[in-house]
Design a protein around this motif. Structure first.
Motif, PDB file in Angstrom:
ATOM      1  N   PRO A  77      31.645  38.802  52.803  1.00  0.00           N
ATOM      2  CA  PRO A  77      31.373  38.026  53.950  1.00  0.00           C
ATOM      3  C   PRO A  77      31.113  36.483  52.370  1.00  0.00           C
ATOM      4  N   PHE A  78      31.815  35.095  53.261  1.00  0.00           N
ATOM      5  CA  PHE A  78      31.716  34.606  52.705  1.00  0.00           C
ATOM      6  C   PHE A  78      30.992  33.569  51.684  1.00  0.00           C
ATOM      7  N   GLU A  79      28.873  33.869  52.191  1.00  0.00           N
ATOM      8  CA  GLU A  79      27.975  33.868  51.678  1.00  0.00           C
ATOM      9  C   GLU A  79      27.684  34.505  50.659  1.00  0.00           C
ATOM     10  N   THR A  80      28.278  35.472  50.430  1.00  0.00           N
ATOM     11  CA  THR A  80      28.250  35.964  48.957  1.00  0.00           C
ATOM     12  C   THR A  80      29.037  35.663  48.406  1.00  0.00           C
ATOM     13  N   HIS A  81      30.019  34.945  48.280  1.00  0.00           N
ATOM     14  CA  HIS A  81      30.924  34.749  46.713  1.00  0.00           C
ATOM     15  C   HIS A  81      30.271  34.010  45.770  1.00  0.00           C
ATOM     16  N   LYS A  82      29.309  33.477  46.047  1.00  0.00           N
ATOM     17  CA  LYS A  82      28.957  33.148  43.842  1.00  0.00           C
ATOM     18  C   LYS A  82      28.092  33.889  43.096  1.00  0.00           C
ATOM     19  N   ASP A  83      27.534  35.884  44.577  1.00  0.00           N
ATOM     20  CA  ASP A  83      27.290  36.263  43.411  1.00  0.00           C
ATOM     21  C   ASP A  83      28.384  37.118  42.871  1.00  0.00           C
ATOM     22  N   VAL A  84      29.524  37.141  43.556  1.00  0.00           N
ATOM     23  CA  VAL A  84      30.736  37.840  43.323  1.00  0.00           C
ATOM     24  C   VAL A  84      31.748  37.185  41.984  1.00  0.00           C
ATOM     25  N   ALA A  85      31.330  35.405  42.239  1.00  0.00           N
ATOM     26  CA  ALA A  85      31.649  34.316  40.872  1.00  0.00           C
ATOM     27  C   ALA A  85      30.866  35.116  39.877  1.00  0.00           C
ATOM     28  N   LYS A  86      29.941  35.365  39.976  1.00  0.00           N
ATOM     29  CA  LYS A  86      29.034  35.514  38.526  1.00  0.00           C
ATOM     30  C   LYS A  86      29.029  37.119  37.860  1.00  0.00           C
ATOM     31  N   ALA A  87      30.009  37.871  38.022  1.00  0.00           N
ATOM     32  CA  ALA A  87      30.766  39.572  37.596  1.00  0.00           C
ATOM     33  C   ALA A  87      31.673  38.818  36.713  1.00  0.00           C
ATOM     34  N   ALA A  88      32.605  37.649  37.127  1.00  0.00           N
ATOM     35  CA  ALA A  88      33.477  38.102  35.766  1.00  0.00           C
ATOM     36  C   ALA A  88      33.047  37.206  34.947  1.00  0.00           C
ATOM     37  N   LYS A  89      33.138  37.202  33.584  1.00  0.00           N
ATOM     38  CA  LYS A  89      32.613  36.599  32.790  1.00  0.00           C
ATOM     39  C   LYS A  89      33.542  34.965  32.296  1.00  0.00           C
ATOM     40  N   SER A  90      35.240  35.334  33.609  1.00  0.00           N
ATOM     41  CA  SER A  90      36.095  34.188  33.062  1.00  0.00           C
ATOM     42  C   SER A  90      36.828  34.983  34.182  1.00  0.00           C
ATOM     43  N   TRP A  91      37.428  33.674  35.160  1.00  0.00           N
ATOM     44  CA  TRP A  91      38.600  33.284  36.316  1.00  0.00           C
ATOM     45  C   TRP A  91      39.589  33.128  36.249  1.00  0.00           C
ATOM     46  N   GLN A  92      39.531  32.247  34.310  1.00  0.00           N
ATOM     47  CA  GLN A  92      40.723  31.890  34.044  1.00  0.00           C
ATOM     48  C   GLN A  92      42.364  32.676  34.153  1.00  0.00           C
ATOM     49  N   GLY A  93      44.014  32.168  35.091  1.00  0.00           N
ATOM     50  CA  GLY A  93      45.007  32.619  35.263  1.00  0.00           C
ATOM     51  C   GLY A  93      44.402  33.119  36.366  1.00  0.00           C
ATOM     52  N   LYS A  94      42.860  33.804  36.696  1.00  0.00           N
ATOM     53  CA  LYS A  94      43.050  35.082  37.948  1.00  0.00           C
ATOM     54  C   LYS A  94      44.220  34.074  39.230  1.00  0.00           C
ATOM     55  N   ILE A  95      44.361  35.469  39.922  1.00  0.00           N
ATOM     56  CA  ILE A  95      44.183  34.718  41.132  1.00  0.00           C
ATOM     57  C   ILE A  95      43.218  35.336  42.267  1.00  0.00           C
ATOM     58  N   VAL A  96      43.202  34.650  42.979  1.00  0.00           N
ATOM     59  CA  VAL A  96      41.753  35.397  44.195  1.00  0.00           C
ATOM     60  C   VAL A  96      42.038  35.233  44.853  1.00  0.00           C
TER      61      VAL A  96
END
Length: 215
Positions: free
Chosen positions: A82-101
């Motif tokens: 669900p769109f509104e949960t994206h911030k919770d998922v964002a916190k799960a990774a130490k870094s998103w650098q270089g990943k393709i989402v």
């Protein structure tokens, strides 16, 4: 609309690691697409891996239940949440650098003012600093997405949009590997708006079940 993206010159990297975040109808539909081609992919949600094990087993042996924290370590992450949960998922990774989402969300019902009048994918991108975001897989209903894309003498079309050309090319290659026909729409704030819900309005290409004839 841009023409079909050509991936013939791309180097296929079969060793890429993939993860689907979200185990609802859309997440399971994506998992079935991966299972059909025997491509290994992690399946995760806010539930523990053991809770997802029966779902993964029912879909196929290449679907691996993982914790959210482990799944986001993948090189390509599909957000089927669900769109509104994206911030919770964002916190799960130490870094998103270089990943393709790959943003598979639909912000239907979210007021444009809540998004700062930006495309929803841009808002998600801002929450994932360093990630290369591609909008894809979101315009078809889960039931349709789960079906074999080789129908009616052609391949089912999947639209994609990104501000990063290299990430778009990688996702186009994945779409082809899964048996679909990728069609690029350009940047997120341009052609990408054709596959992004706005408020209580569905974009023009959402739910459009199209096919490409030939190879």
């Amino acid at each position: 609309m841009d023409s079909l993206i050509s991936t013939s010159t791309l180097t296929r990297k079969n060793f890429m690691s993939y993860a689907i975040i979200g185990a609802g109808k859309v997440g399971q539909a994506l998992a079935r697409a991966f299972a059909r081609k025997e491509i290994e992919v992690a399946l995760a949600s806010r539930r523990p891996p053991e809770a997802l094990a029966p779902v993964a087993k029912a879909i196929g042996p290449t679907i691996i239940p993982k914790s959210l924290q482990d799944a986001v370590k993948a090189e390509i992450v599909l957000l089927a949440i669900p769109f509104e949960t994206h911030k919770d998922v964002a916190k799960a990774a130490k870094s998103w650098q270089g990943k393709i989402v790959i943003d598979v969300t639909n912000a239907y019902g979210v007021a444009p003012e809540e998004l700062g009048n930006l495309p929803s994918s841009v808002v998600i991108s801002q929450a994932l600093p360093g990630a290369k975001l591609v909008k894809a897989f979101n315009h078809l209903a889960a039931k349709t997405l789960a079906e074999d894309p080789n129908v009616k003498g052609g391949r089912r079309v999947l639209f994609l949009s990104s501000d990063d050309e290299s990430a778009a090319a990688r996702v186009a290659a994945l779409i082809e590997q899964l048996g679909f026909a990728p069609v690029g729409l350009g940047r997120l704030a341009e052609g990408g708006l054709l596959i992004q819900a706005r408020g209580n309005t569905w974009a023009l290409l959402i739910f459009q079940d199209l096919f490409k004839k030939g190879e």
